[in-house]
Scaffold this active site. Structure first.
Site, PDB file in Angstrom:
ATOM      1  CE1 TYR A 235      -3.598   2.576   0.720  1.00  0.00           C
ATOM      2  CE2 TYR A 235      -2.020   3.536   2.474  1.00  0.00           C
ATOM      3  CZ  TYR A 235      -3.331   3.539   1.549  1.00  0.00           C
ATOM      4  OH  TYR A 235      -4.100   4.769   1.741  1.00  0.00           O
TER       5      TYR A 235
ATOM      6  CE  LYS B  94      -3.436   5.659  -1.666  1.00  0.00           C
ATOM      7  NZ  LYS B  94      -4.554   6.138  -2.218  1.00  0.00           N
TER       8      LYS B  94
HETATM    9  N1  LIG Z   1      -8.900   7.174   5.551  1.00  0.00           N
HETATM   10  C1  LIG Z   1      -7.716   7.192   5.900  1.00  0.00           C
HETATM   11  O1  LIG Z   1      -7.033   7.128   6.958  1.00  0.00           O
HETATM   12  C2  LIG Z   1      -6.895   7.513   4.620  1.00  0.00           C
HETATM   13  C3  LIG Z   1      -5.399   7.862   5.103  1.00  0.00           C
HETATM   14  C4  LIG Z   1      -4.658   8.034   3.746  1.00  0.00           C
HETATM   15  C5  LIG Z   1      -5.163   8.055   2.514  1.00  0.00           C
HETATM   16  N2  LIG Z   1      -6.245   7.715   2.304  1.00  0.00           N
HETATM   17  C6  LIG Z   1      -6.652   7.409   0.911  1.00  0.00           C
HETATM   18  O2  LIG Z   1      -7.943   8.591   0.699  1.00  0.00           O
HETATM   19  C7  LIG Z   1      -8.813   7.953  -0.193  1.00  0.00           C
HETATM   20  C8  LIG Z   1     -10.166   7.825   0.075  1.00  0.00           C
HETATM   21  O3  LIG Z   1     -10.339   7.099   1.174  1.00  0.00           O
HETATM   22  P1  LIG Z   1     -11.388   7.270   2.445  1.00  0.00           P
HETATM   23  O4  LIG Z   1     -10.753   7.321   3.556  1.00  0.00           O
HETATM   24  O5  LIG Z   1     -12.261   8.197   1.726  1.00  0.00           O
HETATM   25  O6  LIG Z   1     -11.937   5.911   2.144  1.00  0.00           O
HETATM   26  P2  LIG Z   1     -13.619   5.383   1.810  1.00  0.00           P
HETATM   27  O7  LIG Z   1     -13.542   3.901   2.015  1.00  0.00           O
HETATM   28  O8  LIG Z   1     -14.422   6.101   2.801  1.00  0.00           O
HETATM   29  O9  LIG Z   1     -13.908   5.827   0.390  1.00  0.00           O
HETATM   30  C9  LIG Z   1     -13.274   5.204  -0.637  1.00  0.00           C
HETATM   31  C10 LIG Z   1     -14.391   5.312  -1.867  1.00  0.00           C
HETATM   32  O10 LIG Z   1     -13.629   4.591  -2.740  1.00  0.00           O
HETATM   33  C11 LIG Z   1     -14.447   3.823  -3.428  1.00  0.00           C
HETATM   34  N3  LIG Z   1     -13.778   2.781  -4.292  1.00  0.00           N
HETATM   35  C12 LIG Z   1     -12.756   2.015  -3.795  1.00  0.00           C
HETATM   36  N4  LIG Z   1     -12.244   1.188  -4.729  1.00  0.00           N
HETATM   37  C13 LIG Z   1     -13.041   1.355  -6.124  1.00  0.00           C
HETATM   38  C14 LIG Z   1     -13.040   0.901  -7.256  1.00  0.00           C
HETATM   39  N5  LIG Z   1     -12.262  -0.107  -7.714  1.00  0.00           N
HETATM   40  N6  LIG Z   1     -14.000   1.599  -8.059  1.00  0.00           N
HETATM   41  C15 LIG Z   1     -15.066   2.529  -7.593  1.00  0.00           C
HETATM   42  N7  LIG Z   1     -14.972   3.126  -6.529  1.00  0.00           N
HETATM   43  C16 LIG Z   1     -14.036   2.672  -5.412  1.00  0.00           C
HETATM   44  C17 LIG Z   1     -15.313   3.114  -2.402  1.00  0.00           C
HETATM   45  O11 LIG Z   1     -16.318   2.417  -2.854  1.00  0.00           O
HETATM   46  C18 LIG Z   1     -15.421   4.158  -1.361  1.00  0.00           C
HETATM   47  O12 LIG Z   1     -16.733   4.799  -1.563  1.00  0.00           O
HETATM   48  C19 LIG Z   1      -8.178   6.421  -0.758  1.00  0.00           C
HETATM   49  O13 LIG Z   1      -7.428   6.609  -1.815  1.00  0.00           O
HETATM   50  C20 LIG Z   1      -7.153   6.262   0.526  1.00  0.00           C
HETATM   51  O14 LIG Z   1      -6.219   5.378   0.111  1.00  0.00           O
HETATM   52  C21 LIG Z   1      -7.177   7.344   3.256  1.00  0.00           C
END
Ligand SMILES: NC(=O)c1ccc[n+]([C@@H]2O[C@H](COP(=O)([O-])OP(=O)(O)OC[C@H]3O[C@@H](n4cnc5c(N)ncnc54)[C@H](O)[C@@H]3O)[C@@H](O)[C@H]2O)c1
Length: 254
Positions: A159, A163
């Site tokens: 992961y 990123k």
């Molecule tokens: N929440 C954290 O702690 C965190 C930290 C660092 C980075 N991120 C990044 O932030 C971004 C958003 O994460 P979040 O926290 O909002 O998560 P989340 O799970 O709340 O939202 C992610 C969304 O992406 C959609 N998704 C995932 N794979 C998909 C696919 N193949 N096709 C279509 N839709 C898809 C999911 O259905 C979901 O609605 C991600 O890229 C994640 O890696 C999150």
């Protein structure tokens, strides 16, 4: 003509602009879509979660596209439909998946599936909308990376590598496309309280151990992404190119 300084909060106005947002059904993507809509943008919301997209549409009047971002046929359909009625000015790629697994346990299938969403899909969504924006004379792209692309996070090497790739991809595209008026930047969130980290709550002490790294003393929440996204996609951020805006409560600094 007013300067941006004279416009003040008006420098963040997105009236008349269209934003395509992947991962818009939940968490950070949803909050950023709502914030852009509140500033006047028309939102094309992309996600595989149909119910989440429907609830977003009820809240902000977004257009919903249900599908898998890793499917380039679906991407082509979204590009065709969103650009048919005019110009797409903003692309926000927030869809991403976690892979909380030690390297010794990770299978090739898991690695490929995660990279397919986190890296390959971002590359090809940027490619398609970048092509459109170059032809249209400009645009703004923001890709969601992670603090894990900057510092190693325990127990998730694949992961973190995905990123880091998002960060370098964003910088490289910024270099190539800014002569065409297309600004590419990345946001690197820290630990944020969304469904993405739900499984961390199941491991006793896991959240507390993470909190010990965060000088701000709390996890991030989706609203913490509002200022960063509005800055990067609006005229207020017009001279910001190829940057990684880290939004992590200070984790990576101290
Ligand atoms: N929440 C954290 O702690 C965190 C930290 C660092 C980075 N991120 C990044 O932030 C971004 C958003 O994460 P979040 O926290 O909002 O998560 P989340 O799970 O709340 O939202 C992610 C969304 O992406 C959609 N998704 C995932 N794979 C998909 C696919 N193949 N096709 C279509 N839709 C898809 C999911 O259905 C979901 O609605 C991600 O890229 C994640 O890696 C999150």
């Amino acid at each position: 003509m007013a300067t941006l300084a004279e416009k003040g909060a008006g420098a963040f106005d997105l009236t008349g602009r269209t934003a395509v947002v992947t991962g818009a059904a939940s968490g950070l993507g949803r909050a950023m879509a709502i914030a852009m809509a509140a500033c006047g943008a028309r939102i094309a919301a992309i996600d595989r979660d149909a119910a989440g997209l429907a609830s977003l549409a009820a809240a902000i009047g977004s257009e919903s596209f249900v599908g898998d971002v890793a499917d380039l046929g679906f991407r082509d359909e979204v590009v065709a439909r969103t650009t048919a009625s005019g110009r797409v000015d903003i692309l926000l790629c927030s869809a991403g998946v976690a892979l909380r697994k030690d390297a010794l346990e990770t299978t090739p299938e898991e690695f490929d599936a995660m990279m397919g969403v986190n890296v390959r899909s971002i590359f090809f969504w940027n490619q398609a909308f970048g092509r459109h924006m170059i032809a249209a004379g400009g645009g703004a792209i923001v890709n969601v990376a992670s603090q894990g692309g900057i510092i190693p996070l325990e127990g998730r090497p694949a992961y973190c590598a995905s990123k880091a790739a998002v960060i370098q991809l964003s910088k490289s595209l910024a270099r190539d496309w800014i002569p065409h008026g297309v600004r590419v930047n990345a946001i690197a969130p820290g630990l944020s309280d969304t469904p993405f980290i739900a499984s961390m709550h199941d491991v006793p002490g896991r959240i507390e151990r993470a909190l010990a790294h965060i000088p701000a003393g709390r996890m991030g929440v989706p609203d913490d992404m509002v200022g960063p996204i509005l800055l990067l996609v609006s005229d207020a951020g017009r001279y910001i190119i190829g940057q990684v805006l880290v939004v992590d409560g200070g984790w990576t600094v101290f």
